[in-house]
Scaffold this active site. Structure first.
Site, PDB file in Angstrom:
ATOM      1  N   TYR A  72       4.022  13.779  22.584  1.00 31.61           N
ATOM      2  CA  TYR A  72       4.972  12.656  22.567  1.00 31.61           C
ATOM      3  C   TYR A  72       6.249  13.030  23.324  1.00 31.61           C
ATOM      4  O   TYR A  72       6.724  12.284  24.181  1.00 31.61           O
ATOM      5  CB  TYR A  72       5.297  12.296  21.115  1.00 31.61           C
ATOM      6  CG  TYR A  72       6.166  11.063  20.984  1.00 31.61           C
ATOM      7  CD1 TYR A  72       5.609   9.791  21.079  1.00 31.61           C
ATOM      8  CD2 TYR A  72       7.538  11.161  20.782  1.00 31.61           C
ATOM      9  CE1 TYR A  72       6.404   8.649  20.972  1.00 31.61           C
ATOM     10  CE2 TYR A  72       8.334  10.031  20.674  1.00 31.61           C
ATOM     11  CZ  TYR A  72       7.756   8.778  20.760  1.00 31.61           C
ATOM     12  OH  TYR A  72       8.538   7.652  20.662  1.00 31.61           O
ATOM     13  N   LYS A  94       7.614  11.302  26.831  1.00 35.57           N
ATOM     14  CA  LYS A  94       8.897  10.596  26.918  1.00 35.57           C
ATOM     15  C   LYS A  94       9.824  11.260  27.934  1.00 35.57           C
ATOM     16  O   LYS A  94      10.622  10.583  28.592  1.00 35.57           O
ATOM     17  CB  LYS A  94       9.545  10.506  25.537  1.00 35.57           C
ATOM     18  CG  LYS A  94       8.766   9.609  24.569  1.00 35.57           C
ATOM     19  CD  LYS A  94       8.660   8.182  25.095  1.00 35.57           C
ATOM     20  CE  LYS A  94       7.955   7.250  24.143  1.00 35.57           C
ATOM     21  NZ  LYS A  94       7.881   5.861  24.652  1.00 35.57           N
TER      22      LYS A  94
HETATM   23  P1  NAD Z   1       5.135   0.030  16.934  1.00 38.89           P
HETATM   24  O1  NAD Z   1       3.880   0.765  16.646  1.00 38.89           O
HETATM   25  O2  NAD Z   1       5.796  -0.746  15.851  1.00 38.89           O
HETATM   26  O3  NAD Z   1       4.928  -0.928  18.188  1.00 38.89           O
HETATM   27  C1  NAD Z   1       4.198  -0.495  19.321  1.00 38.89           C
HETATM   28  C2  NAD Z   1       3.406  -1.676  19.869  1.00 38.89           C
HETATM   29  O4  NAD Z   1       2.665  -1.207  21.016  1.00 38.89           O
HETATM   30  C3  NAD Z   1       2.374  -2.213  18.870  1.00 38.89           C
HETATM   31  O5  NAD Z   1       2.469  -3.624  18.800  1.00 38.89           O
HETATM   32  C4  NAD Z   1       1.032  -1.753  19.437  1.00 38.89           C
HETATM   33  O6  NAD Z   1      -0.042  -2.635  19.156  1.00 38.89           O
HETATM   34  C5  NAD Z   1       1.343  -1.703  20.929  1.00 38.89           C
HETATM   35  N1  NAD Z   1       0.430  -0.820  21.678  1.00 38.89           N
HETATM   36  C6  NAD Z   1      -0.032   0.398  21.314  1.00 38.89           C
HETATM   37  N2  NAD Z   1      -0.887   0.855  22.239  1.00 38.89           N
HETATM   38  C7  NAD Z   1      -0.966  -0.092  23.210  1.00 38.89           C
HETATM   39  C8  NAD Z   1      -1.682  -0.206  24.422  1.00 38.89           C
HETATM   40  N3  NAD Z   1      -2.524   0.754  24.833  1.00 38.89           N
HETATM   41  N4  NAD Z   1      -1.506  -1.317  25.172  1.00 38.89           N
HETATM   42  C9  NAD Z   1      -0.675  -2.320  24.757  1.00 38.89           C
HETATM   43  N5  NAD Z   1       0.018  -2.273  23.611  1.00 38.89           N
HETATM   44  C10 NAD Z   1      -0.118  -1.174  22.844  1.00 38.89           C
HETATM   45  O7  NAD Z   1       6.133   1.148  17.498  1.00 38.89           O
HETATM   46  P2  NAD Z   1       7.630   1.068  18.052  1.00 38.89           P
HETATM   47  O8  NAD Z   1       8.390   2.106  17.339  1.00 38.89           O
HETATM   48  O9  NAD Z   1       8.119  -0.332  18.092  1.00 38.89           O
HETATM   49  O10 NAD Z   1       7.383   1.613  19.534  1.00 38.89           O
HETATM   50  C11 NAD Z   1       7.814   0.924  20.701  1.00 38.89           C
HETATM   51  C12 NAD Z   1       8.284   1.948  21.711  1.00 38.89           C
HETATM   52  O11 NAD Z   1       9.448   2.593  21.210  1.00 38.89           O
HETATM   53  C13 NAD Z   1       7.276   3.065  21.986  1.00 38.89           C
HETATM   54  O12 NAD Z   1       7.260   3.374  23.366  1.00 38.89           O
HETATM   55  C14 NAD Z   1       7.838   4.225  21.181  1.00 38.89           C
HETATM   56  O13 NAD Z   1       7.433   5.458  21.688  1.00 38.89           O
HETATM   57  C15 NAD Z   1       9.314   3.984  21.356  1.00 38.89           C
HETATM   58  N6  NAD Z   1      10.171   4.668  20.389  1.00 38.89           N
HETATM   59  C16 NAD Z   1      10.041   4.463  19.049  1.00 38.89           C
HETATM   60  C17 NAD Z   1      10.878   5.141  18.164  1.00 38.89           C
HETATM   61  C18 NAD Z   1      10.796   4.977  16.673  1.00 38.89           C
HETATM   62  O14 NAD Z   1      11.381   5.782  15.950  1.00 38.89           O
HETATM   63  N7  NAD Z   1      10.136   3.968  16.176  1.00 38.89           N
HETATM   64  C19 NAD Z   1      11.842   6.028  18.677  1.00 38.89           C
HETATM   65  C20 NAD Z   1      11.960   6.206  20.038  1.00 38.89           C
HETATM   66  C21 NAD Z   1      11.113   5.526  20.897  1.00 38.89           C
END
Ligand code: NAD
Length: 267
Positions: free
Chosen positions: A168, A172
């Protein structure tokens, strides 16, 4: 030349077409909500087609906007191209893309990290951002240009004491550097910026970041203690920055990484 004379007007997305990958929930749905509230027409592209449909219906109702959904696996070139085409067909163009879909689970530490797991994370988090950016840029270049916002992470900037996140963190870090290079290659008509969220309560990692995730309270408590603002984030905390980067308000910003982490990376 600054795009709009009035600063509040410069945050408007009135008539703009917006594509959000991973828009069915979590951070992507919050980005979509911000854009819909600002007058944009929004397409949610997600591997979870049903989730995207129901979120689109909710946002359309709440914001009084045109919000639609398309099934899309961001690791699949044809799916990504189809999602971009669907947005252009529905709204007459593409002005803003959030390359946001991502996955992250705790795997094994580096010395026993499984290659399949590593590749799975890279495929979604890095290949997906590349494909989404490539296909969006092609559509934007055919028109008047646009804005692309990637979702990186503070873990693209710093490491973490939590083991099992090497894939991860590496993915990133890749998003951060890809964003910088894409900004150079796609400017001046397309701006590309990254949002680096801190720890946010969403469904990621099979729900390990959810507020009530079983067994995660000690880990979340440690994250909280390392966060200057004393709490973890909610998706809505990202709406203001998302709208800034999606709109003409950020007309002179490109190739930059914006932390939205409650101060997690200050120490
Ligand atoms: P989440 O799991 O709530 O949402 C992610 C969404 O992406 C889901 O709706 C899922 O169905 C979709 N997804 C997964 N694989 C996919 C694919 N192959 N094709 C299309 N859609 C796909 O998670 P989130 O936390 O909202 O994550 C969103 C972004 O934010 C990600 O890139 C994650 O790495 C990043 N992020 C999250 C956090 C955190 O703490 N939640 C922190 C930093 C960055």
């Amino acid at each position: 030349v600054p795009a709009a004379a009035g600063v509040l007007e410069s945050f408007s997305l009135d008539g703009d077409a917006v594509l959000v990958t991973g828009g069915a929930g979590g951070i992507g749905a919050a980005y979509a909500e911000a854009c819909a509230e600002a007058g944009g027409d929004v397409m949610l592209a997600d591997i979870d087609a049903d989730g995207a449909e129901s979120t689109a219906a909710e946002l359309a109702e709440a914001a009084g906007a045109d919000v639609r959904a398309v099934a899309c696996d961001v690791t699949d070139e044809d799916d990504v191209r189809d999602a971009v085409d669907a947005t252009v067909d529905a709204f007459g163009g593409l002005d803003v893309t959030f390359a946001n879909a991502g996955i992250g689970r705790l795997f094994d530490p580096v010395h026993s990290q499984d290659l399949e797991h590593w590749r799975e994370v890279m495929a979604v988090n890095l290949d997906g951002v590349f494909l989404t950016t490539r296909e969006s840029a092609a559509a934007m270049r055919a028109d008047e240009g646009g804005r692309i916002v990637t979702t990186a992470s503070v873990l693209g900037l710093v490491g973490t004491e939590t083991p099992g996140l090497s894939a991860y963190v590496a993915s990133k870090g890749g998003v951060v550097q890809f964003t910088r290079q894409a900004a150079v290659e796609l400017g001046p008509d397309i701006r590309v910026n990254a949002i680096a969220p801190g720890w946010v309560h969403t469904g990621i990692g099979g729900g390990m970041m959810r507020e009530d995730a079983p067994g995660m309270e000690p880990v979340q408590e440690q994250m909280r203690q390392e966060t200057a603002l004393g709490r973890l984030g909610y998706p809505a905390d990202l709406k203001g920055l998302a709208l800034f980067l999606a709109s003409p308000a950020s007309a002179y910003c490109t190739g930059a990484v914006y932390r939205n982490d409650g101060g997690y990376t200050t120490t």
